[in-house]
Enzyme design. Structure first.
Site, PDB file in Angstrom:
ATOM      1  N   CYS A 161      22.403   0.698 -13.940  1.00  0.00           N
ATOM      2  CA  CYS A 161      21.674  -0.643 -13.453  1.00  0.00           C
ATOM      3  C   CYS A 161      20.654  -0.696 -14.566  1.00  0.00           C
ATOM      4  O   CYS A 161      20.491  -0.034 -15.395  1.00  0.00           O
ATOM      5  CB  CYS A 161      20.880  -0.473 -12.105  1.00  0.00           C
ATOM      6  N   GLU A 177      27.929   0.345 -10.380  1.00  0.00           N
ATOM      7  CA  GLU A 177      27.215   1.751 -10.191  1.00  0.00           C
ATOM      8  C   GLU A 177      28.055   2.588  -9.605  1.00  0.00           C
ATOM      9  O   GLU A 177      29.009   2.532  -8.842  1.00  0.00           O
ATOM     10  CB  GLU A 177      26.136   1.547  -8.885  1.00  0.00           C
ATOM     11  N   HIS A 212      18.135   5.079 -10.687  1.00  0.00           N
ATOM     12  CA  HIS A 212      17.055   5.127  -9.600  1.00  0.00           C
ATOM     13  C   HIS A 212      16.684   6.300  -9.383  1.00  0.00           C
ATOM     14  O   HIS A 212      15.547   6.642  -8.411  1.00  0.00           O
ATOM     15  CB  HIS A 212      17.647   4.510  -8.220  1.00  0.00           C
ATOM     16  N   TRP A 219      19.464 -13.293  -2.578  1.00  0.00           N
ATOM     17  CA  TRP A 219      18.083 -12.699  -2.595  1.00  0.00           C
ATOM     18  C   TRP A 219      17.041 -13.452  -2.532  1.00  0.00           C
ATOM     19  O   TRP A 219      15.907 -13.259  -3.024  1.00  0.00           O
ATOM     20  CB  TRP A 219      18.219 -11.692  -4.003  1.00  0.00           C
ATOM     21  N   LYS A 257      23.895  -0.356   0.222  1.00  0.00           N
ATOM     22  CA  LYS A 257      23.446  -1.589   1.199  1.00  0.00           C
ATOM     23  C   LYS A 257      23.380  -1.376   2.584  1.00  0.00           C
ATOM     24  O   LYS A 257      24.559  -0.907   3.017  1.00  0.00           O
ATOM     25  CB  LYS A 257      23.876  -2.879   0.616  1.00  0.00           C
ATOM     26  N   SER A 280      17.599  -4.762 -18.328  1.00  0.00           N
ATOM     27  CA  SER A 280      16.088  -4.409 -18.418  1.00  0.00           C
ATOM     28  C   SER A 280      15.684  -3.055 -19.098  1.00  0.00           C
ATOM     29  O   SER A 280      16.510  -2.491 -18.903  1.00  0.00           O
ATOM     30  CB  SER A 280      15.439  -4.671 -17.020  1.00  0.00           C
ATOM     31  N   GLU A 318       0.843  -1.111  -0.012  1.00  0.00           N
ATOM     32  CA  GLU A 318       0.112   0.009  -0.191  1.00  0.00           C
ATOM     33  C   GLU A 318       0.991   1.078  -0.068  1.00  0.00           C
ATOM     34  O   GLU A 318       0.683   2.338  -0.740  1.00  0.00           O
ATOM     35  CB  GLU A 318      -0.953   0.030   1.256  1.00  0.00           C
ATOM     36  N   GLU A 365      14.101  -7.847 -21.188  1.00  0.00           N
ATOM     37  CA  GLU A 365      13.565  -8.744 -19.923  1.00  0.00           C
ATOM     38  C   GLU A 365      12.226  -8.404 -20.109  1.00  0.00           C
ATOM     39  O   GLU A 365      11.699  -8.628 -18.638  1.00  0.00           O
ATOM     40  CB  GLU A 365      14.523  -8.454 -18.834  1.00  0.00           C
ATOM     41  N   CYS A 408      26.079  -3.616  -7.890  1.00  0.00           N
ATOM     42  CA  CYS A 408      25.821  -2.181  -7.873  1.00  0.00           C
ATOM     43  C   CYS A 408      25.687  -1.859  -6.434  1.00  0.00           C
ATOM     44  O   CYS A 408      25.439  -2.691  -5.548  1.00  0.00           O
ATOM     45  CB  CYS A 408      24.573  -2.032  -8.556  1.00  0.00           C
TER      46      CYS A 408
END
Length: 770
Positions: free
Chosen positions: A730, A669, A698, A565, A112, A437, A17, A488, A647
């Protein structure tokens, strides 16, 4: 009496949401007040869920519109001068400008959060940094919670961790020197929270699990002494650590001027004894005994025995909690109506984990017999999982036994491979490409959803995806890229797509986890031995290659990223699971080569993420992680070019291992850091080819050609231009086509301008070896 508490709850919502509200706001579909109203509704729902689960102290302040570290930057008023904040309050407009950039300014750097797949916005510090309370969001949330009858335990990032995880933006500046100026603001924050009736503040200092220098450890003692000086008005402080052990600092932490400590017994169970011995009589000890990083049901009997031992030792001053914030887990297993009952019974998501915490709290307070039914159910589920024939695949196990050192080694050194690849592809200097992608348009999502629901058949879906591939190839021809990708369109996620085609994986409908901002991923659950029954990507890539004379990259996700992941089985070493994944990817690489695909990218954005937080454990991990990548990539000829992509990580301290992966080309990156991340590659003299990103995908901001050219100029200062590729940071799935086309056209123009300046050719005759 033992209290139960939670360190943090997933903020994104069981059905994403918050993501939907954020993106509606960014599109201009809803105003700021509507966004705030939806967020308040979500917070209230999450507080109610935790109260109903039986949690005594419920976190407030764990919510963020983008990131908890950015929340602290806003609260402390540490806004970089380039955003022009001055002395004003940090509202959502400025908050999102720092996170996403503006037409005039790029976004702040993102990296990260320790060894997770969550990303945080990196604070920036210089000699002009000043701190002040500049946001009211936290105090408003406390008032919201109290109005609902919630007993709030406020969550703050601690001063040491906030400074340690930031970065200096001017040479020679030491961010630790800001500690004395930020502490008075922390004191003011704590005083305001006390005035609002807050009894406990959870102050997170996860940087303590790292290998800290002595001056930072001394800063820790100074910081908490200042926060507790005579005359300070503040709530009680629970200093929280997680993701690893802090047993080496147990003596220092026990003497710290706080009222309680939280330690992670899931990642570091052996540290408990160091804290039980001589623990102060005036402090509580919170034990993180339910894993906040994975989805398996806990062994409640074993955990209860640990809690009872601690309770006896500390005469009742034990709190029960998850190991860390549940931000890293999906929200509610009850939403998973399609999971097979056998596997579903093995799992616990955030809501279920809180119920486990509550059960353990009752067991600790009322005795083991009070929770006998829950203990028996958990024991039965774990026994069934261990014994299930679905877990073990004899063919996979036999193949692992047949592996030899040659299976993890390319046939020839890079110099020989490079010459053969140049002869085959005849690429220009500074070849241009993208990471993989292209935009996942509404049409793509609609086709995928219709296919999943059975509303369209295989042939109609195939044609829909081929139409998108034709579109992607056509646009790349027009833009003038040198190496293409197929876009992709058929992939929902870079891990989930492959996991769906491998034995040993299972998938959820609503198992979403936040990665950054509004970006969510749905990690697959890796429960058993991995096996690839048939090719996964070959026909898509073969079709794309048939549409153009330019080389089209085969796009795969590497074994370490597939491991990191996913929610991974905990009944065998992760190194063994990584090798199983590597063999599956190796089969796909070989099949792509047989299909005529000459450039194959095996993405490993999570490679550094898997690095243990303690340096003493690095060599073991790097040995098996590098081996897994090389097993996946070494089954091809010399003239097949292997790429990898990484990245949003610092790489400089593991560059020898990255070089040992033996990828022909690595893309990384670097645009948010203005090429700072590239410095280490230059100092190390990285031997192979490298593509430092020149476009931050991003952010919706599209840099000008001159800005990209400036970044390439910086890259040329540390890397031989003959080693350089030109690419975005990316994949481009989160952007729209107009943004992508404009940005890539500018990127190609920048590459051509630099070629002209260096006196090299655009004709594709290839560069001579360095």
């Amino acid at each position: 009496m033992a209290l139960t508490h939670n360190l943090g709850f997933p903020r994104i919502g069981a059905r994403r949401e918050l993501k939907q509200a954020l993106e509606a706001h960014w599109r201009g579909d809803i105003d700021e007040q509507e966004l705030k109203d939806r967020a308040a509704t979500l917070r209230q729902r999450h507080w109610s869920v935790q109260r109903e689960a039986g949690i005594d102290l419920i976190p407030v302040g764990d919510f963020a519109f983008y990131d908890q570290m950015l929340n602290m930057t806003a609260l402390l008023g540490a806004v970089p001068a380039r955003y022009g904040a001055g002395g004003e309050e940090v509202g959502l407009g400025l908050y999102f400008a720092m996170a996403r950039g503006t037409a005039a300014q790029p976004a702040m750097e993102m990296t990260k959060w320790f060894d997770t797949n969550y990303h945080y916005i990196v604070p920036e510090f210089d000699a002009n940094t000043r701190f002040r309370i500049a946001s009211q969001q936290l105090f408003e949330e406390v008032a919201e919670a109290r109005a609902l009858g919630i007993v709030p335990k406020v969550v703050l990032i601690g001063p040491l961790t906030y400074l340690y995880l930031g970065k200096e933006t001017e040479p020679g500046f030491d961010r630790l020197g800001l500690l004395d100026s930020v502490l008075p603001v922390y004191r003011d924050i704590l005083a305001r929270l006390a005035a609002l009736g807050v009894e406990w503040v959870q102050i997170d200092e996860p940087c303590l699990v790292l290998d800290l220098e002595d001056d930072w450890l001394e800063g820790l003692e100074r910081a908490y002494a200042v926060l507790s000086e005579t005359g300070s008005v503040r709530p009680k402080l629970l200093l929280a650590t997680y993701f690893e052990g802090v047993g080496a600092h147990a003596g220092r932490l026990k003497e710290l001027a706080v009222e309680g400590l939280h330690i992670d017994l899931c990642r570091a169970p052996d540290q408990l004894d160091a804290f039980l011995e001589g623990y102060p009589a005036d402090k509580v000890l919170s034990l993180g005994v339910i894993d906040g990083r994975n989805v398996w049901r806990a062994d409640l009997s074993q955990v209860l025995a640990t809690l009872v031992r601690a309770q006896v030792s500390l005469a009742g001053r034990v709190w029960v909690a998850p190991s860390c914030s549940l931000l890293h887990c999906p929200v509610d297993l009850d939403l998973e109506t399609r999971l097979e009952p056998e596997i579903r019974d093995w799992l616990a998501f955030s809501v279920q984990k809180l119920r486990e915490v509550s059960i353990l709290g009752r067991g600790l307070n009322q005795g083991e017999d009070a929770i006998r039914a829950e203990l028996d159910a958990a024991d039965g589920a774990r026994r069934e999982r261990r014994e299930s024939p679905r877990i073990h695949n004899p063919a996979t196990q036999a193949r692992l036994q047949r592996l030899t050192p040659d299976d993890a080694r390319r046939a020839s050194p890079f110099a020989i491979r490079r010459e053969k690849q140049q002869q085959r592809f005849r690429l220009p200097d500074l070849p241009t490409t993208t990471i993989g992608s292209f935009p996942q348009t509404p049409e793509i999502r609609q086709a995928r959803a219709a296919f999943r629901k059975g509303e369209i058949g295989n042939l109609e879906y195939l044609e829909a995806m081929r139409s998108e591939i034709r579109l992607a190839i056509g646009k790349q021809e027009e833009i003038g890229l040198d190496v293409f990708v197929h876009g992709e369109a058929e992939r929902n996620d870079m891990v989930e797509y492959f996991g769906e085609q491998l034995y040993g994986y299972v998938f959820t409908e609503n198992g979403w986890v936040q990665s950054y901002g509004s970006r969510c991923v749905k990690p697959p659950i890796l429960y058993g031995d991995v096996y690839r029954p048939e090719p996964m990507t070959v026909e898509w890539i073969r079709y794309a290659q048939s549409l153009t004379e330019k080389p089209v990259k085969g796009m795969l996700t590497g074994p370490i990223t597939m491991l990191m992941w996913s929610f991974v089985r905990d009944d065998q070493p992760r190194s063994a699971t990584a090798l199983q994944l590597a063999l599956a990817i190796r089969d796909e690489v070989v099949d792509l080569e047989r299909a005529g695909i000459g450039i194959i990218q095996i993405d490993e954005p999570a490679f550094r993420e898997g690095l243990p937080l303690k340096r003493t454990d690095w060599s073991t991990y790097l040995e098996w992680a590098v081996r897994a990548f090389r097993v996946s990539s070494s089954g091809v000829r010399d003239d097949t070019q292997i790429h990898t992509h990484m990245c949003y990580s610092e790489f400089n301290d593991i560059l020898p291992a990255i070089a040992d992966m033996e990828a022909d080309v690595i893309t990384i990156e670097t645009s948010r850091s203005r090429m700072e991340l590239l410095d280490g590659f230059g100092q190390f003299k990285y031997p192979n080819e490298i593509g430092p990103g020149v476009y931050d995908i991003h952010s919706p901001r599209i840099p000008e050609t001159g800005e990209m050219l400036e970044l390439l100029d910086r890259a040329c200062q540390v890397i031989d231009p003959r080693q350089l590729w030109v690419n975005p940071d990316c994949g481009l799935k989160t952007r729209n086509w107009p943004e992508v086309v404009t940005a890539l056209e500018r990127m190609v123009d920048a590459a051509r301008a630099l070629r002209a300046r260096l006196g090299t050719s655009d004709s594709g005759t290839g560069a001579s070896p360095a």
